[in-house]
Design a protein around this motif. Structure first.
Motif, PDB file in Angstrom:
ATOM      1  N   GLU A 183       0.830  -1.197   0.000  1.00  0.00           N
ATOM      2  CA  GLU A 183       0.000   0.000   0.000  1.00  0.00           C
ATOM      3  C   GLU A 183       0.874   1.259   0.000  1.00  0.00           C
ATOM      4  O   GLU A 183       0.648   2.181  -0.792  1.00  0.00           O
ATOM      5  CB  GLU A 183      -0.908   0.014   1.228  1.00  0.00           C
ATOM      6  CG  GLU A 183      -1.764   1.275   1.334  1.00  0.00           C
ATOM      7  CD  GLU A 183      -2.442   1.408   2.682  1.00  0.00           C
ATOM      8  OE1 GLU A 183      -3.430   2.165   2.779  1.00  0.00           O
ATOM      9  OE2 GLU A 183      -1.972   0.779   3.656  1.00  0.00           O
ATOM     10  N   TYR A 197       2.536   1.748  -3.421  1.00  0.00           N
ATOM     11  CA  TYR A 197       1.613   2.258  -4.441  1.00  0.00           C
ATOM     12  C   TYR A 197       1.277   3.738  -4.206  1.00  0.00           C
ATOM     13  O   TYR A 197       1.206   4.524  -5.154  1.00  0.00           O
ATOM     14  CB  TYR A 197       0.329   1.436  -4.473  1.00  0.00           C
ATOM     15  CG  TYR A 197       0.422   0.201  -5.334  1.00  0.00           C
ATOM     16  CD1 TYR A 197       0.615   0.298  -6.708  1.00  0.00           C
ATOM     17  CD2 TYR A 197       0.305  -1.072  -4.789  1.00  0.00           C
ATOM     18  CE1 TYR A 197       0.701  -0.823  -7.510  1.00  0.00           C
ATOM     19  CE2 TYR A 197       0.390  -2.211  -5.585  1.00  0.00           C
ATOM     20  CZ  TYR A 197       0.589  -2.082  -6.946  1.00  0.00           C
ATOM     21  OH  TYR A 197       0.676  -3.198  -7.735  1.00  0.00           O
ATOM     22  N   LYS A 233      -5.207  -1.248 -10.203  1.00  0.00           N
ATOM     23  CA  LYS A 233      -6.581  -1.635 -10.540  1.00  0.00           C
ATOM     24  C   LYS A 233      -6.634  -2.977 -11.264  1.00  0.00           C
ATOM     25  O   LYS A 233      -7.439  -3.843 -10.920  1.00  0.00           O
ATOM     26  CB  LYS A 233      -7.219  -0.543 -11.397  1.00  0.00           C
ATOM     27  CG  LYS A 233      -8.692  -0.759 -11.692  1.00  0.00           C
ATOM     28  CD  LYS A 233      -9.296   0.441 -12.380  1.00  0.00           C
ATOM     29  CE  LYS A 233      -8.759   0.625 -13.779  1.00  0.00           C
ATOM     30  NZ  LYS A 233      -9.504   1.680 -14.530  1.00  0.00           N
ATOM     31  N   LEU A 244      -6.777  -2.848  -5.549  1.00  0.00           N
ATOM     32  CA  LEU A 244      -7.252  -1.528  -5.146  1.00  0.00           C
ATOM     33  C   LEU A 244      -7.649  -1.499  -3.667  1.00  0.00           C
ATOM     34  O   LEU A 244      -7.507  -0.470  -2.999  1.00  0.00           O
ATOM     35  CB  LEU A 244      -8.442  -1.112  -6.019  1.00  0.00           C
ATOM     36  CG  LEU A 244      -8.804   0.374  -6.044  1.00  0.00           C
ATOM     37  CD1 LEU A 244      -7.610   1.217  -6.459  1.00  0.00           C
ATOM     38  CD2 LEU A 244      -9.979   0.619  -6.964  1.00  0.00           C
ATOM     39  N   ALA A 245      -8.116  -2.639  -3.167  1.00  0.00           N
ATOM     40  CA  ALA A 245      -8.526  -2.722  -1.759  1.00  0.00           C
ATOM     41  C   ALA A 245      -7.339  -2.610  -0.804  1.00  0.00           C
ATOM     42  O   ALA A 245      -7.536  -2.465   0.411  1.00  0.00           O
ATOM     43  CB  ALA A 245      -9.270  -4.030  -1.503  1.00  0.00           C
ATOM     44  N   ILE A 297      -5.543  -0.123  -0.557  1.00  0.00           N
ATOM     45  CA  ILE A 297      -5.663   1.227   0.001  1.00  0.00           C
ATOM     46  C   ILE A 297      -6.784   1.177   1.031  1.00  0.00           C
ATOM     47  O   ILE A 297      -7.963   1.252   0.694  1.00  0.00           O
ATOM     48  CB  ILE A 297      -5.985   2.268  -1.092  1.00  0.00           C
ATOM     49  CG1 ILE A 297      -5.052   2.106  -2.297  1.00  0.00           C
ATOM     50  CG2 ILE A 297      -5.900   3.675  -0.520  1.00  0.00           C
ATOM     51  CD1 ILE A 297      -3.596   2.294  -1.996  1.00  0.00           C
ATOM     52  N   HIS A 298      -6.405   1.019   2.285  1.00  0.00           N
ATOM     53  CA  HIS A 298      -7.403   0.740   3.324  1.00  0.00           C
ATOM     54  C   HIS A 298      -8.253   1.958   3.663  1.00  0.00           C
ATOM     55  O   HIS A 298      -9.383   1.827   4.122  1.00  0.00           O
ATOM     56  CB  HIS A 298      -6.724   0.208   4.595  1.00  0.00           C
ATOM     57  CG  HIS A 298      -5.959   1.247   5.358  1.00  0.00           C
ATOM     58  ND1 HIS A 298      -4.688   1.646   5.002  1.00  0.00           N
ATOM     59  CD2 HIS A 298      -6.309   1.998   6.434  1.00  0.00           C
ATOM     60  CE1 HIS A 298      -4.271   2.581   5.841  1.00  0.00           C
ATOM     61  NE2 HIS A 298      -5.231   2.823   6.716  1.00  0.00           N
ATOM     62  N   ASN A 299      -7.696   3.172   3.447  1.00  0.00           N
ATOM     63  CA  ASN A 299      -8.465   4.388   3.713  1.00  0.00           C
ATOM     64  C   ASN A 299      -9.459   4.593   2.569  1.00  0.00           C
ATOM     65  O   ASN A 299      -9.080   4.923   1.451  1.00  0.00           O
ATOM     66  CB  ASN A 299      -7.512   5.589   3.828  1.00  0.00           C
ATOM     67  CG  ASN A 299      -8.230   6.859   4.251  1.00  0.00           C
ATOM     68  OD1 ASN A 299      -9.330   7.150   3.786  1.00  0.00           O
ATOM     69  ND2 ASN A 299      -7.616   7.624   5.142  1.00  0.00           N
ATOM     70  N   GLU A 300     -10.724   4.390   2.861  1.00  0.00           N
ATOM     71  CA  GLU A 300     -11.742   4.436   1.807  1.00  0.00           C
ATOM     72  C   GLU A 300     -11.833   5.805   1.138  1.00  0.00           C
ATOM     73  O   GLU A 300     -12.025   5.901  -0.086  1.00  0.00           O
ATOM     74  CB  GLU A 300     -13.106   4.061   2.381  1.00  0.00           C
ATOM     75  CG  GLU A 300     -14.201   3.977   1.325  1.00  0.00           C
ATOM     76  CD  GLU A 300     -15.545   3.549   1.894  1.00  0.00           C
ATOM     77  OE1 GLU A 300     -16.518   3.515   1.127  1.00  0.00           O
ATOM     78  OE2 GLU A 300     -15.609   3.269   3.106  1.00  0.00           O
ATOM     79  N   ARG A 317      -9.013   6.050  -1.288  1.00  0.00           N
ATOM     80  CA  ARG A 317      -9.256   5.111  -2.389  1.00  0.00           C
ATOM     81  C   ARG A 317     -10.269   5.695  -3.375  1.00  0.00           C
ATOM     82  O   ARG A 317     -10.073   5.637  -4.595  1.00  0.00           O
ATOM     83  CB  ARG A 317      -9.749   3.779  -1.833  1.00  0.00           C
ATOM     84  CG  ARG A 317      -9.873   2.680  -2.881  1.00  0.00           C
ATOM     85  CD  ARG A 317     -10.060   1.312  -2.247  1.00  0.00           C
ATOM     86  NE  ARG A 317     -11.318   1.188  -1.565  1.00  0.00           N
ATOM     87  CZ  ARG A 317     -11.449   1.016  -0.243  1.00  0.00           C
ATOM     88  NH1 ARG A 317     -10.372   0.977   0.530  1.00  0.00           N
ATOM     89  NH2 ARG A 317     -12.642   0.908   0.306  1.00  0.00           N
ATOM     90  N   ALA A 361      -9.503   6.972  -7.348  1.00  0.00           N
ATOM     91  CA  ALA A 361     -10.301   6.455  -8.467  1.00  0.00           C
ATOM     92  C   ALA A 361     -11.033   7.586  -9.185  1.00  0.00           C
ATOM     93  O   ALA A 361     -11.094   7.619 -10.425  1.00  0.00           O
ATOM     94  CB  ALA A 361     -11.296   5.413  -7.960  1.00  0.00           C
TER      95      ALA A 361
END
Length: 260
Positions: free
Chosen positions: A58, A61, A134, A139-140, A142-145, A148, A152
């Protein structure tokens, strides 16, 4: 762990030999409990290692996307600067239609503007890191929604802009079509291979300049297109400023997430 299992096995065999079934059963349960605890510990360590691995991925990225944003910001600045400079040329050509003195005062700038005023630079964003993230289904990571979603959305909006490139391309194609014939091939080659400031007296004669200007005046469709060319570049400047603002905001969010 292995020594403990051997220890329990030895006790179990002794108890069976001594025919002490109740104690044997107790030790057998203890051995099972020990094995279960060992499995749980192993799973816990494995999960911890996996979490560390995912966290490192994470971070990697996010750092790469942040660097891509730096590249985007440089490209946006370049696009804005070029659009502003070329719109200045468009305005000059519009004024030159009514004022031939401008052409005589700046013959190099006039001839260059016929070539350069029509082009608009629209950079491609650096989305390699995001596309890799992606397409790999990560993509998940990136734990901070919120971040994320922001990442996107940034790339989705930039992709959406690219779908309207045909409008800019149409203006540029018409510019090339309507300006055709003002300069001959030799003059075009001279413009694109020369420096920004053409020494008028040594590169173009007064007679040649007058011929170019007369052909320029005869291109009525070209004159009528110039306002649209200006608007196209102005729209590019507006879009680039908006993209620049969004890129800066996303970069700050990522930097905040990466901060300890």
């Amino acid at each position: 762990m292995v020594n403990m299992i051997k220890f329990f096995r030895h006790i179990r065999q002794s108890l069976l030999t001594e025919n002490k079934f109740s104690k044997y059963l107790l030790y057998a349960i203890g051995e099972i409990v020990l094995v279960v605890i060992g499995i749980l510990i192993a799973l816990s360590i494995n999960n911890w290692n996996e979490n560390v691995k995912n966290k490192n991925l994470e971070t990697s990225y996010l750092i790469r996307i942040s660097k891509d944003l730096d590249t985007d910001l440089l490209e946006f600045d370049t696009a804005i600067e070029l659009a502003q400079e070329r719109n200045t040329r468009v305005l000059f050509l519009q004024q030159a239609v009514e004022d031939p003195i401008l052409v005589k005062q700046s013959p190099d700038y006039f001839v260059q503007s016929i070539i350069y005023a029509g082009y608009t630079y629209r950079p491609s964003i650096s989305n390699h890191s995001f596309e890799e993230l992606k397409s790999s289904g990560r993509l998940a990571l990136i734990h901070n929604e919120d971040i994320r979603v922001s990442i996107a959305k940034y790339y989705d909006v930039e992709f959406g802009y690219s779908q309207f490139e045909f409008v800019r391309e149409d203006v540029q194609l018409k510019y090339n079509e309507y300006s055709e014939g003002i300069l001959n091939q030799e003059q075009i080659f001279w413009v694109i291979t020369s420096s920004d400031s053409l020494p008028g007296s040594s590169n173009i004669s007064e007679k040649e300049l007058d011929d170019i200007y007369q052909r320029f005046l005869s291109k009525k469709e070209f004159h009528s297109l110039l306002p649209r060319v200006f608007e196209s570049k102005y729209a590019t400047i507006e879009a680039m400023n908006y993209s620049k603002k969004r890129a800066k905001k996303l970069k700050l969010e990522i930097q905040s997430e990466l901060s300890p």
